[in-house]
Design an enzyme around this catalytic site. Structure first.
Site, PDB file in Angstrom:
ATOM      1  N   CYS A  74     -63.799  12.419 -13.095  1.00 40.32           N
ATOM      2  CA  CYS A  74     -64.207  12.253 -14.432  1.00 40.32           C
ATOM      3  C   CYS A  74     -64.560  10.929 -14.905  1.00 40.32           C
ATOM      4  O   CYS A  74     -63.788  10.238 -15.542  1.00 40.32           O
ATOM      5  CB  CYS A  74     -62.865  12.744 -15.205  1.00 40.32           C
ATOM      6  SG  CYS A  74     -62.591  14.482 -14.729  1.00 40.32           S
ATOM      7  N   PRO A 101     -71.676  -8.372  13.285  1.00 44.64           N
ATOM      8  CA  PRO A 101     -72.289  -7.714  12.504  1.00 44.64           C
ATOM      9  C   PRO A 101     -71.395  -6.299  12.219  1.00 44.64           C
ATOM     10  O   PRO A 101     -70.654  -5.929  12.920  1.00 44.64           O
ATOM     11  CB  PRO A 101     -73.499  -7.212  13.335  1.00 44.64           C
ATOM     12  CG  PRO A 101     -73.034  -7.507  14.636  1.00 44.64           C
ATOM     13  CD  PRO A 101     -72.081  -8.837  14.509  1.00 44.64           C
ATOM     14  N   GLY A 102     -71.451  -5.872  10.928  1.00 45.55           N
ATOM     15  CA  GLY A 102     -70.675  -4.624  10.532  1.00 45.55           C
ATOM     16  C   GLY A 102     -71.811  -3.427  10.085  1.00 45.55           C
ATOM     17  O   GLY A 102     -71.920  -2.517  11.003  1.00 45.55           O
TER      18      GLY A 102
HETATM   19  N1  LLP Z   1     -67.741 -11.504   8.675  1.00 44.99           N
HETATM   20  C1  LLP Z   1     -67.229 -11.795   7.267  1.00 44.99           C
HETATM   21  C2  LLP Z   1     -66.380 -12.732   7.343  1.00 44.99           C
HETATM   22  C3  LLP Z   1     -67.497 -10.798   6.319  1.00 44.99           C
HETATM   23  O1  LLP Z   1     -66.802 -11.255   5.138  1.00 44.99           O
HETATM   24  C4  LLP Z   1     -68.415  -9.742   6.282  1.00 44.99           C
HETATM   25  C5  LLP Z   1     -68.588  -8.674   5.054  1.00 44.99           C
HETATM   26  C6  LLP Z   1     -69.111  -9.326   7.610  1.00 44.99           C
HETATM   27  C7  LLP Z   1     -68.703 -10.091   8.806  1.00 44.99           C
HETATM   28  C8  LLP Z   1     -69.736  -8.083   7.977  1.00 44.99           C
HETATM   29  O2  LLP Z   1     -70.902  -8.194   7.055  1.00 44.99           O
HETATM   30  P1  LLP Z   1     -72.048  -7.038   7.414  1.00 44.99           P
HETATM   31  O3  LLP Z   1     -72.613  -7.335   8.845  1.00 44.99           O
HETATM   32  O4  LLP Z   1     -71.266  -5.836   7.344  1.00 44.99           O
HETATM   33  O5  LLP Z   1     -72.974  -7.267   6.382  1.00 44.99           O
HETATM   34  N2  LLP Z   1     -68.611  -3.368   0.636  1.00 44.99           N
HETATM   35  C9  LLP Z   1     -69.935  -4.102   0.773  1.00 44.99           C
HETATM   36  C10 LLP Z   1     -70.025  -5.169   1.775  1.00 44.99           C
HETATM   37  C11 LLP Z   1     -68.928  -6.236   1.874  1.00 44.99           C
HETATM   38  C12 LLP Z   1     -69.280  -6.853   3.136  1.00 44.99           C
HETATM   39  C13 LLP Z   1     -67.829  -8.010   2.870  1.00 44.99           C
HETATM   40  N3  LLP Z   1     -67.954  -8.781   4.173  1.00 44.99           N
HETATM   41  C14 LLP Z   1     -70.919  -2.947   0.719  1.00 44.99           C
HETATM   42  O6  LLP Z   1     -70.926  -1.952   0.630  1.00 44.99           O
HETATM   43  O7  LLP Z   1     -72.069  -3.366   0.383  1.00 44.99           O
END
Ligand code: LLP
Length: 418
Positions: A345, A276-277
């Protein structure tokens, strides 16, 4: 649940007034809450209870050393996608042995660096990558632990830019192709098969796509076991959504509970890894910004603030909704619907549209739920220094990233010789 609350009509991060931080550090400024980060991590960790598990925080969501430091003190693992993220983890005291390396494009020097650091495993995404890892492991005499990332072809029902588990996405491998790779890998003395991996997308607000994906992964692991290939753990990726506006995502407990229930039904209590991120960091951060100008036209009202798309690109890139609230609630002016825009801009430089706020020039605003994919996606577009980052810890706060100086923006550049 987070620790950004009003006290006497003044928004606080834990026990610190955000106006104090704005006065001392300036704006725009990212402010994080340590207690919120810890609470979210524990929510996942507690949900697994006695079931063997590893929580590998996805560093891409926010790789600030202070964030990684907090998580490594809790005993977290990490999910990285570059050698740069590995260096951050190590610099923050994180354990290489608890770190998983994901991503479709690992370069040879990054593979070498990760092997030498002794990372837990590589989640590989192509046959070419397996070949590269085999060569480097043979050369350095190491044994590389690997999982193969399966693309289960499941629609995660999220924004197309952050959906990763559909056949047409660049991520992972079909079950047939993955099986071939496992068979190749199992014959190599420099490779140890550690698990099966998948990640179907980000900001998921339903459990059904997770259940469907896990079902496919479990069937696949059965196929592997039948071929004599033993699986030590299942890495289920990240992706659990958060509430930005009206979403009602499952809680970490519901999500982890659903994974455990399905393993139980399948009759195999595999150890689980998750990455999780967003669910750990998003609600643990706000972006503090000051209103500079209120501009009215026949068609619209613009509230021009000092934060912009270079500081927070989610609204411009994904049409993402980020809640925007006043820092001091007692301004007394009447609420007007404003487009909240920055100084860059471009017409895509907006942070929110049509927000009813009783703002005056000079007021402070807080953009919520930006602890994940906020600062990490910032840029210097329009020669704007990246904002400072602050970690609040109870009644204290620490500047954990200095605001960039204007000189630093061109420090690596040079004019031509005479
Ligand atoms: N593991 C892998 C292999 C991933 O590609 C990702 C996110 C995560 C874990 C973590 O996912 P999370 O739990 O954070 O959803 N910039 C975008 C989100 C890109 C996510 C990319 N991969 C945004 O701001 O919504």
């Amino acid at each position: 649940m987070d620790y950004f609350n009003y006290e006497n009509d003044c928004l606080h991060a834990e026990q610190v007034a955000l106006s104090t931080i704005a006065d001392e550090v300036g704006t725009p400024c990212y402010v994080y809450s340590r207690a919120t980060v810890e609470r979210h991590w524990h929510a996942f960790n507690d949900a697994f209870g006695e079931h063997p598990h590893r929580i590998c925080y996805a560093v891409k969501a926010n790789g600030n050393l202070a964030v990684l430091d907090i998580l490594s003190r809790l005993g977290s693992g990490f999910d990285i996608v570059s050698a740069g993220e590995l260096r951050r983890v190590l610099a923050a005291g994180g354990a290489a042995g608890e770190t998983i390396f994901s991503g479709v494009g690992k370069q040879p020097w990054e593979i070498r660096e990760a092997l030498e650091a002794g990372i837990n495993s590589f989640n590989i995404e192509s046959q070419g990558e397996l070949q590269k890892i085999r060569e480097i492991a043979a050369e350095t005499g190491e044994v590389a632990r690997i999982s193969v990332r399966i693309n289960p072809d499941i629609d995660p029902m999220t924004h197309p830019y952050i959906s990763t588990g559909l056949r047409e996405n660049k991520f992972g491998l079909s079950a047939d192709k993955a099986l071939e790779i496992y068979q190749l890998a199992s014959q190599d003395k420099n490779i140890h098969i550690s698990g099966v991996a998948c990640h179907i997308g980000s900001q998921l607000t339903e459990l059904a796509p997770y259940r469907d994906a896990l079902d496919k992964i479990l069937r696949f692991t059965r196929q592997l076991e039948e071929k004599g290939i033993h699986v030590e753990h299942i890495d289920f990726g990240g992706g659990l959504g958060v509430r930005y506006h009206n979403e009602a995502p499952p809680s970490p407990a519901e999500y982890c509970g659903a994974l455990l229930e399905q393993l139980e039904l399948f009759g195999k209590r595999y150890p689980v890894t998750i990455e999780p991120g967003r669910a750990i960091m998003a609600n643990a951060g706000i972006l503090l910004t000051r209103v500079h100008y209120l501009k009215h036209s026949a068609e619209s009202n613009f509230c021009v603030v000092d934060a912009a798309m270079n500081d927070l690109i989610r609204p411009a890139l994904y049409q993402a909704y980020q809640e925007i609230i006043e820092v001091n609630r007692s301004s007394g002016s009447t609420a007007t619907a404003y487009d909240i825009v920055g100084p860059v801009c471009e017409s895509s430089d907006f942070l929110g549209k049509g927000r009813r706020l009783p703002v005056r020039e000079g007021d402070l605003l807080a953009i919520r739920t930006v602890g994940a994919y906020g600062a990490v996606m910032s840029s210097n577009y329009n020669a704007r220094p990246r904002p400072a980052e602050v970690m609040v810890d109870g009644s204290r706060f620490h500047v954990v990233r200095q605001r960039e100086s204007l000189e630093s923006l061109y420090a690596g550049e040079s004019r031509l010789p005479d």
